[in-house]
Design a protein around this motif. Structure first.
Motif, PDB file in Angstrom:
ATOM      1  N   SER A   1      14.414   2.356   5.523  1.00 46.41           N
ATOM      2  CA  SER A   1      13.332   2.150   4.565  1.00 46.41           C
ATOM      3  C   SER A   1      12.144   1.540   5.293  1.00 46.41           C
ATOM      4  O   SER A   1      12.291   0.979   6.381  1.00 46.41           O
ATOM      5  N   CYS A   2      10.976   1.675   4.682  1.00 47.25           N
ATOM      6  CA  CYS A   2       9.769   1.157   5.327  1.00 47.25           C
ATOM      7  C   CYS A   2       8.709   0.876   4.277  1.00 47.25           C
ATOM      8  O   CYS A   2       8.582   1.625   3.298  1.00 47.25           O
ATOM      9  N   ALA A   3       7.974  -0.205   4.455  1.00 51.38           N
ATOM     10  CA  ALA A   3       6.880  -0.552   3.542  1.00 51.38           C
ATOM     11  C   ALA A   3       5.712  -1.098   4.341  1.00 51.38           C
ATOM     12  O   ALA A   3       5.909  -1.824   5.323  1.00 51.38           O
ATOM     13  N   PHE A   4       4.500  -0.723   3.927  1.00 58.22           N
ATOM     14  CA  PHE A   4       3.288  -1.222   4.582  1.00 58.22           C
ATOM     15  C   PHE A   4       2.480  -2.060   3.589  1.00 58.22           C
ATOM     16  O   PHE A   4       2.359  -1.711   2.411  1.00 58.22           O
ATOM     17  N   TYR A   5       1.927  -3.150   4.099  1.00 57.28           N
ATOM     18  CA  TYR A   5       1.131  -4.079   3.304  1.00 57.28           C
ATOM     19  C   TYR A   5      -0.187  -4.328   4.031  1.00 57.28           C
ATOM     20  O   TYR A   5      -0.216  -4.422   5.256  1.00 57.28           O
ATOM     21  N   LYS A   6      -1.274  -4.458   3.268  1.00 56.07           N
ATOM     22  CA  LYS A   6      -2.546  -4.812   3.899  1.00 56.07           C
ATOM     23  C   LYS A   6      -2.973  -6.187   3.439  1.00 56.07           C
ATOM     24  O   LYS A   6      -2.747  -6.587   2.295  1.00 56.07           O
TER      25      LYS A   6
ATOM     26  N   LEU B   1       0.553   5.731   4.957  1.00 55.53           N
ATOM     27  CA  LEU B   1       1.177   6.556   3.922  1.00 55.53           C
ATOM     28  C   LEU B   1       1.432   7.967   4.442  1.00 55.53           C
ATOM     29  O   LEU B   1       2.521   8.530   4.262  1.00 55.53           O
ATOM     30  N   ALA B   2       0.445   8.534   5.137  1.00 56.32           N
ATOM     31  CA  ALA B   2       0.587   9.888   5.673  1.00 56.32           C
ATOM     32  C   ALA B   2       1.714   9.966   6.700  1.00 56.32           C
ATOM     33  O   ALA B   2       2.494  10.931   6.722  1.00 56.32           O
ATOM     34  N   LEU B   3       1.831   8.933   7.543  1.00 57.60           N
ATOM     35  CA  LEU B   3       2.881   8.924   8.555  1.00 57.60           C
ATOM     36  C   LEU B   3       4.265   8.775   7.930  1.00 57.60           C
ATOM     37  O   LEU B   3       5.233   9.380   8.396  1.00 57.60           O
TER      38      LEU B   3
ATOM     39  N   THR C   1       0.813  -1.215   0.000  1.00 59.91           N
ATOM     40  CA  THR C   1       0.000   0.000   0.000  1.00 59.91           C
ATOM     41  C   THR C   1       0.851   1.273   0.000  1.00 59.91           C
ATOM     42  O   THR C   1       0.442   2.287  -0.562  1.00 59.91           O
ATOM     43  N   SER C   2       2.010   1.246   0.640  1.00 61.56           N
ATOM     44  CA  SER C   2       2.875   2.429   0.659  1.00 61.56           C
ATOM     45  C   SER C   2       4.284   2.020   1.036  1.00 61.56           C
ATOM     46  O   SER C   2       4.481   1.017   1.727  1.00 61.56           O
ATOM     47  N   SER C   3       5.255   2.795   0.572  1.00 57.72           N
ATOM     48  CA  SER C   3       6.650   2.499   0.906  1.00 57.72           C
ATOM     49  C   SER C   3       7.499   3.744   0.775  1.00 57.72           C
ATOM     50  O   SER C   3       7.149   4.693   0.073  1.00 57.72           O
ATOM     51  N   GLU C   4       8.610   3.740   1.464  1.00 62.10           N
ATOM     52  CA  GLU C   4       9.596   4.812   1.390  1.00 62.10           C
ATOM     53  C   GLU C   4      10.976   4.161   1.552  1.00 62.10           C
ATOM     54  O   GLU C   4      11.211   3.492   2.557  1.00 62.10           O
TER      55      GLU C   4
ATOM     56  N   GLU D   1      10.747   3.545  -4.770  1.00 65.91           N
ATOM     57  CA  GLU D   1      11.137   2.616  -5.828  1.00 65.91           C
ATOM     58  C   GLU D   1      11.217   1.164  -5.375  1.00 65.91           C
ATOM     59  O   GLU D   1      11.409   0.268  -6.180  1.00 65.91           O
ATOM     60  N   ALA D   2      11.078   0.901  -4.097  1.00 66.47           N
ATOM     61  CA  ALA D   2      11.161  -0.481  -3.615  1.00 66.47           C
ATOM     62  C   ALA D   2       9.941  -0.802  -2.777  1.00 66.47           C
ATOM     63  O   ALA D   2       9.617  -0.074  -1.849  1.00 66.47           O
ATOM     64  N   SER D   3       9.255  -1.902  -3.110  1.00 68.09           N
ATOM     65  CA  SER D   3       8.113  -2.308  -2.315  1.00 68.09           C
ATOM     66  C   SER D   3       8.545  -2.920  -0.996  1.00 68.09           C
ATOM     67  O   SER D   3       7.807  -2.929  -0.040  1.00 68.09           O
ATOM     68  N   PHE D   4       9.736  -3.467  -0.953  1.00 71.75           N
ATOM     69  CA  PHE D   4      10.350  -3.849   0.319  1.00 71.75           C
ATOM     70  C   PHE D   4      11.835  -3.628   0.167  1.00 71.75           C
ATOM     71  O   PHE D   4      12.420  -3.918  -0.859  1.00 71.75           O
ATOM     72  N   SER D   5      12.430  -3.050   1.203  1.00 68.06           N
ATOM     73  CA  SER D   5      13.826  -2.655   1.119  1.00 68.06           C
ATOM     74  C   SER D   5      14.734  -3.833   0.792  1.00 68.06           C
ATOM     75  O   SER D   5      14.388  -4.984   1.004  1.00 68.06           O
TER      76      SER D   5
END
Length: 213
Positions: free
Chosen positions: A148-153, A133-135, A95-98, A101-105
């Motif tokens: 890096s960080c990625a969230f999945y639902k 995503l906002a956080l 759902t979101s990542s930072e 460019e990477a869905s998981f670091s």
């Protein structure tokens, strides 16, 4: 050797599971049986996997990127019922990542990863996912040690998982030791998150890149 999951790559399913060793077994036994459960898929190049162990040695987690056909078996405890006890498992999507460019670091054995679990329901999951995503937008750059960080639902609407990499275990642990906990704790509770879990773990195994080429 590293594993990188990219949203531009074709992915049939992402699965994530947390397991505890059954009575009479330890973390090494759990890791060995998880590796055996996914070995044939790895050899066929249809999965890339990262196995994580909690720093307190109480559980293991496995994150899999499945390719080709969706996995017929994503609860690995069903293949090792005497060794593994399921805590959580299911199919997920990003759902979101930072960074974006990477869905998981990119991961290597020994890396420190925090696992955030946000328990939800179908009615609140979309709002909770948007809040993640906002956080990330608000706090990623200013969080010390966060790489890096990625969230999945989850597809069933009951769980959001955040996987973040850190430069060391102290930075990962300090997130909850700060006054008021992590930036998202109160926010997620206000959005009716049912339960929150946060644990720090270490990467103990990854699929070789050549196996998933």
């Amino acid at each position: 050797m590293a594993i990188s999951l990219n949203p531009s790559e074709k992915t049939s399913a992402i699965t994530f599971g947390i397991y505890k060793p059954a009575s009479g077994y330890d973390i090494d036994d759990a890791v060995r049986h998880i590796r055996a459960a996914i070995a044939s898929a790895e050899q066929a190049g249809s999965v890339r996997a990262a196995i994580l162990s909690s720093v307190n040695g109480s559980w293991v987690a496995v994150f899999c990127d499945w390719r080709g056909s969706a996995p017929s078996l994503y609860d690995l405890s069903e293949k090792a019922t005497a060794v593994l006890r399921k805590v959580d498992c299911g199919c997920f999507h990003l759902t979101s990542s930072e960074p974006r460019e990477a869905s998981f670091s990119r991961l290597s054995v020994g890396d420190i990863v925090s696992v955030r679990r946000i328990y939800s329901d179908i009615k609140t999951q979309e709002l909770l996912a948007y809040s993640c995503l906002a956080l990330l937008k608000a706090y990623f750059a200013q969080t010390k040690g966060l790489l890096s960080c990625a969230f999945y639902k989850s597809d069933d609407g009951m769980l959001i998982v955040g996987l973040c990499t850190w430069d060391n275990a102290a930075s990962a642990s300090a997130l909850l030791e700060s006054c008021g906990g992590s930036p998202g704790e109160a926010y997620w509770r206000d959005l009716n998150a049912k339960r929150l879990k946060y644990e720090v773990c270490r990467v103990v195994y990854i699929t070789k890149e050549t196996a998933a080429a």
